[in-house]
Design a protein around this motif. Structure first.
Motif: not given
Length: 294
Positions: A276-292
């Protein structure tokens, strides 16, 4: 002391004789009083039966009835007993009644007392008709209630009869079976048999300590467990550990066609098979990439 049947019969006969003599004495007085109030010879002769006869009827009804009906019978008995006593008393006070020389309707010199006595003597026959009919009707319609003692005795007798009937049945309880005791051989005979054997007895096998037995490998023991159970860490096949860059590449590939609302930590965890910790980290990274990314 309980009386036998013969003693009870004699007692009843003696009572009937006493009552008959008392009725004869009262009959003389009531007959003279009836003649004084205007009754003819036949009516005067029957008048004592009207008064004293109802007393006997009320006594029998009181012995049969119960409750309020019994109280009513006792009241009738008491009322007619007092009335007969008063008329017998007047007959003893007025000598003219003995020879029937008294004037009709004259039982006392004082007028109020005379009126009361005449009313009493003339109302007794009418009262005998009313109260006698009522008592007979109550006796005929009376249903006696069973006495508890009688019921208990009846139940006890029924139980005794049933027990006797059960004991008289053709099929009785079978006799107990006697088992002969098993006799064990004597020790002397056993020793003799041992000495007569052509071969030597087999020596007892020494027991091996439990600690000296080599235990099976954990992997072999775990392989026999059910498929539904959880395998221990030793039996599991080793899986290469992925780096953060590898996890991010797999997450990008899996979520390439997902909308932004579907990119969640739980969805990434199920597809990438990570913690779950890695999944949350991956979610934040992917959403940040999509936002930029435009």
């Amino acid at each position: 002391m309980n009386l036998n049947h013969k003693g009870k019969a004699l007692l009843v006969l003696a009572l009937v004789a006493v009552v008959g003599m008392a009725f004869r004495v009262s009959w003389n007085a009531l007959r003279d009083v009836a003649g004084a109030i205007g009754a003819d010879n036949t009516a005067a002769t029957l008048y004592p039966f009207v008064v004293d006869g109802l007393m006997a009827l009320a006594l029998i009804a009181a012995l049969v009835l119960t409750g309020k009906d019994r109280k009513f019978a006792l009241r009738v008995l008491g009322t007619y007993t007092i009335a007969s006593l008063v008329l017998n008393y007047v007959h003893g006070l007025v000598p003219e009644l003995h020879g029937r020389t008294v004037d009709w309707g004259r039982l006392a010199d004082w007028d109020p007392a005379n009126y009361a006595l005449v009313l009493l003597a003339t109302s007794l026959p009418v009262g005998s008709i009313y109260f006698g009919s009522d008592l007979v009707a109550k006796v005929l319609h009376h249903h006696p209630t069973p006495i508890p003692d009688v019921i208990a005795n009846a139940e006890e007798s029924t139980e005794i009869v049933s027990n006797r009937s059960t004991a008289d049945l053709a099929v009785s309880t079978p006799a107990p079976i006697t088992v002969a005791p098993l006799r064990m051989p004597d020790p002397v005979a056993v020793d003799f048999l041992k000495s007569a054997l052509p071969f030597k007895p087999v020596p007892a096998i020494a027991s091996t300590p439990v600690a000296s037995i080599q235990r099976r490998p954990v992997a072999a023991e775990s392989s026999r467990r059910r498929a539904t159970g959880r395998l221990p860490e030793v039996a599991r096949s080793p899986r290469p550990k992925r780096t953060a860059a590898q996890l991010l590449d797999e997450a990008r590939t899996v979520t390439a066609g997902w909308p932004a609302a579907k990119v969640t930590a739980e969805g990434i965890r199920r597809e990438v098979h990570t913690s779950p910790a890695n999944a949350r980290m991956l979610r934040d990274t992917l959403l940040a990439e999509r936002a930029t990314t435009p």
